[in-house]
Design a protein around this motif. Structure first.
Motif, PDB file in Angstrom:
ATOM      1  N   TYR A 146      74.453 -35.131 -54.205  1.00  0.00           N
ATOM      2  CA  TYR A 146      75.035 -36.399 -53.763  1.00  0.00           C
ATOM      3  C   TYR A 146      76.361 -36.695 -54.474  1.00  0.00           C
ATOM      4  N   GLY A 147      76.889 -35.721 -55.186  1.00  0.00           N
ATOM      5  CA  GLY A 147      78.201 -35.861 -55.792  1.00  0.00           C
ATOM      6  C   GLY A 147      78.223 -36.355 -57.225  1.00  0.00           C
ATOM      7  N   PHE A 148      77.065 -36.441 -57.889  1.00  0.00           N
ATOM      8  CA  PHE A 148      77.048 -36.852 -59.289  1.00  0.00           C
ATOM      9  C   PHE A 148      77.405 -35.668 -60.182  1.00  0.00           C
ATOM     10  N   GLU A 149      78.210 -35.947 -61.210  1.00  0.00           N
ATOM     11  CA  GLU A 149      78.605 -34.921 -62.167  1.00  0.00           C
ATOM     12  C   GLU A 149      78.310 -35.409 -63.580  1.00  0.00           C
ATOM     13  N   LYS A 150      77.922 -34.487 -64.437  1.00  0.00           N
ATOM     14  CA  LYS A 150      77.652 -34.825 -65.829  1.00  0.00           C
ATOM     15  C   LYS A 150      78.965 -35.143 -66.537  1.00  0.00           C
ATOM     16  N   VAL A 151      78.973 -36.304 -67.216  1.00  0.00           N
ATOM     17  CA  VAL A 151      80.172 -36.702 -67.957  1.00  0.00           C
ATOM     18  C   VAL A 151      79.872 -37.023 -69.417  1.00  0.00           C
ATOM     19  N   GLY A 152      78.590 -37.055 -69.780  1.00  0.00           N
ATOM     20  CA  GLY A 152      78.260 -37.380 -71.161  1.00  0.00           C
ATOM     21  C   GLY A 152      76.785 -37.190 -71.460  1.00  0.00           C
ATOM     22  N   GLU A 153      76.423 -37.498 -72.695  1.00  0.00           N
ATOM     23  CA  GLU A 153      75.046 -37.391 -73.162  1.00  0.00           C
ATOM     24  C   GLU A 153      74.749 -38.563 -74.080  1.00  0.00           C
ATOM     25  N   TYR A 154      73.479 -38.891 -74.214  1.00  0.00           N
ATOM     26  CA  TYR A 154      73.056 -39.916 -75.164  1.00  0.00           C
ATOM     27  C   TYR A 154      71.585 -39.723 -75.488  1.00  0.00           C
ATOM     28  N   LYS A 155      71.118 -40.493 -76.452  1.00  0.00           N
ATOM     29  CA  LYS A 155      69.706 -40.461 -76.851  1.00  0.00           C
ATOM     30  C   LYS A 155      69.001 -41.655 -76.218  1.00  0.00           C
ATOM     31  N   PHE A 156      67.833 -41.390 -75.628  1.00  0.00           N
ATOM     32  CA  PHE A 156      67.029 -42.418 -74.975  1.00  0.00           C
ATOM     33  C   PHE A 156      65.721 -42.542 -75.738  1.00  0.00           C
ATOM     34  N   ALA A 157      65.433 -43.745 -76.211  1.00  0.00           N
ATOM     35  CA  ALA A 157      64.255 -43.962 -77.047  1.00  0.00           C
ATOM     36  C   ALA A 157      63.013 -44.232 -76.206  1.00  0.00           C
ATOM     37  N   VAL A 158      61.982 -43.452 -76.472  1.00  0.00           N
ATOM     38  CA  VAL A 158      60.643 -43.694 -75.948  1.00  0.00           C
ATOM     39  C   VAL A 158      59.778 -43.857 -77.193  1.00  0.00           C
ATOM     40  N   GLY A 159      59.553 -45.115 -77.579  1.00  0.00           N
ATOM     41  CA  GLY A 159      58.926 -45.357 -78.873  1.00  0.00           C
ATOM     42  C   GLY A 159      59.844 -44.832 -79.963  1.00  0.00           C
ATOM     43  N   GLU A 160      59.294 -43.999 -80.832  1.00  0.00           N
ATOM     44  CA  GLU A 160      60.084 -43.399 -81.912  1.00  0.00           C
ATOM     45  C   GLU A 160      60.718 -42.069 -81.502  1.00  0.00           C
ATOM     46  N   THR A 161      60.355 -41.556 -80.340  1.00  0.00           N
ATOM     47  CA  THR A 161      60.898 -40.294 -79.840  1.00  0.00           C
ATOM     48  C   THR A 161      62.261 -40.538 -79.208  1.00  0.00           C
ATOM     49  N   LEU A 162      63.230 -39.686 -79.531  1.00  0.00           N
ATOM     50  CA  LEU A 162      64.556 -39.774 -78.925  1.00  0.00           C
ATOM     51  C   LEU A 162      64.752 -38.587 -77.988  1.00  0.00           C
ATOM     52  N   ASP A 163      64.909 -38.892 -76.709  1.00  0.00           N
ATOM     53  CA  ASP A 163      65.135 -37.856 -75.702  1.00  0.00           C
ATOM     54  C   ASP A 163      66.624 -37.600 -75.529  1.00  0.00           C
ATOM     55  N   ASP A 164      66.963 -36.363 -75.198  1.00  0.00           N
ATOM     56  CA  ASP A 164      68.326 -36.022 -74.807  1.00  0.00           C
ATOM     57  C   ASP A 164      68.481 -36.359 -73.330  1.00  0.00           C
ATOM     58  N   GLU A 165      69.430 -37.229 -73.043  1.00  0.00           N
ATOM     59  CA  GLU A 165      69.693 -37.673 -71.676  1.00  0.00           C
ATOM     60  C   GLU A 165      71.115 -37.311 -71.302  1.00  0.00           C
ATOM     61  N   PHE A 166      71.313 -37.064 -70.011  1.00  0.00           N
ATOM     62  CA  PHE A 166      72.644 -36.818 -69.482  1.00  0.00           C
ATOM     63  C   PHE A 166      73.125 -38.066 -68.762  1.00  0.00           C
ATOM     64  N   ILE A 167      74.405 -38.338 -68.885  1.00  0.00           N
ATOM     65  CA  ILE A 167      75.050 -39.411 -68.135  1.00  0.00           C
ATOM     66  C   ILE A 167      75.768 -38.752 -66.965  1.00  0.00           C
ATOM     67  N   LEU A 168      75.436 -39.202 -65.760  1.00  0.00           N
ATOM     68  CA  LEU A 168      76.050 -38.666 -64.555  1.00  0.00           C
ATOM     69  C   LEU A 168      76.885 -39.771 -63.889  1.00  0.00           C
ATOM     70  N   ARG A 169      77.981 -39.344 -63.263  1.00  0.00           N
ATOM     71  CA  ARG A 169      78.863 -40.270 -62.560  1.00  0.00           C
ATOM     72  C   ARG A 169      79.195 -39.722 -61.187  1.00  0.00           C
ATOM     73  N   ARG A 170      79.285 -40.625 -60.248  1.00  0.00           N
ATOM     74  CA  ARG A 170      79.675 -40.282 -58.874  1.00  0.00           C
ATOM     75  C   ARG A 170      80.868 -41.163 -58.516  1.00  0.00           C
ATOM     76  N   LEU A 171      81.868 -40.551 -57.961  1.00  0.00           N
ATOM     77  CA  LEU A 171      83.049 -41.286 -57.496  1.00  0.00           C
ATOM     78  C   LEU A 171      82.962 -41.380 -55.967  1.00  0.00           C
ATOM     79  N   PRO A 172      82.498 -42.517 -55.443  1.00  0.00           N
ATOM     80  CA  PRO A 172      82.335 -42.617 -53.987  1.00  0.00           C
ATOM     81  C   PRO A 172      83.678 -42.636 -53.273  1.00  0.00           C
ATOM     82  N   GLY A 173      83.595 -42.417 -51.987  1.00  0.00           N
ATOM     83  CA  GLY A 173      84.800 -42.524 -51.169  1.00  0.00           C
ATOM     84  C   GLY A 173      85.481 -41.276 -50.904  1.00  0.00           C
TER      85      GLY A 173
END
Length: 173
Positions: A146-173
Motif C-alpha cells: 500500500y506504499g508504506f516505507e520504513k523510515v525509522g525505529e523505536y522501542k515499544f513497551a509491553v510491560g517491562e519488555t521493550l519491542d523493536d518496532e518499525f516506523i512506516l510512512r506513506r505519502l498519499p497522492g
C-alpha cells in the motif's frame, strides 16, 4: 460482516476483543506479568472509553453475521516518536486486529482501506504513519503493498519488555 463505529456502549465488547486479539497474536512473546500490565494499560474499559470519546480518534469494530466481534481498527493523530511526524497535521494507523478465527476473510484489507480513506479525508495529502513490530513480516509486506516505507525505529513497551518496532510512512497522492 459489518464495520461499525464504536460507541460508549460497546466498550466491554471492544475491551474483550482487543485483549483477545493482542493475546492471541503476541501473547506468547511476553512474560505473563508484562502481558497483563500492557492489557490493563491499553485495553481496559477505562482506557478505551477515554480514547473513543475523543473526537480526534477514529474507531471501528467488525461484527460478524452471528453478532460476534471479529476485528477492530483505531486511527488518530500521529504520536510516533519521529521528528517528521506532525501530530497536528498527520494521521496514524494505530491498530488493526482480526481475531484468528476470522483471518483469511479479507477483513484486514477492508480495515486497512477504511483507515487509509479516513486519514485521506481527515488529513488530505499529508503523510500517513504506522508502527509495526519488527518481527511481523506479513504485516510489513501488506503495508509495503500500500506504499508504506520504513523510515525509522523505536522501542515499544509491553510491560517491562521493550519491542523493536518499525516506523512506516506513506505519502498519499
Amino acid at each position: 460482516m459489518q464495520i461499525l463505529p464504536v460507541q460508549s456502549g460497546d466498550i466491554a465488547r471492544l475491551s474483550a476483543l482487543a485483549r483477545d486479539c493482542f493475546s492471541e497474536t503476541f501473547g506468547h512473546l511476553y512474560p505473563p506479568s508484562d502481558l497483563e500490565a500492557f492489557l490493563v494499560k491499553s485495553y481496559s474499559a477505562e482506557a478505551l472509553l477515554a480514547d473513543i470519546t475523543d473526537p480526534s480518534q477514529y474507531w471501528r469494530m467488525v461484527i460478524d453475521d452471528a453478532g460476534h466481534t471479529a476485528a477492530y481498527l483505531h486511527c488518530g493523530p500521529v504520536t510516533l516518536p519521529f521528528d517528521e511526524a506532525d501530530g497536528n497535521r498527520h494521521g496514524e494507523l494505530k491498530r488493526i486486529y482480526v481475531r484468528a478465527s476470522h483471518q483469511g476473510l479479507g477483513l484486514g484489507k477492508r480495515l486497512l482501506e477504511t483507515a487509509l480513506n479516513w486519514m485521506s479525508r481527515t488529513y488530505g495529502d499529508a503523510p500517513q504513519w504506522l508502527g509495526v513490530w519488527s518481527g511481523n513480516d506479513r504485516a510489513q509486506a501488506i503495508y509495503a503493498g500500500y506504499g508504506f516505507e520504513k523510515v525509522g525505529e523505536y522501542k515499544f513497551a509491553v510491560g517491562e519488555t521493550l519491542d523493536d518496532e518499525f516506523i512506516l510512512r506513506r505519502l498519499p497522492g
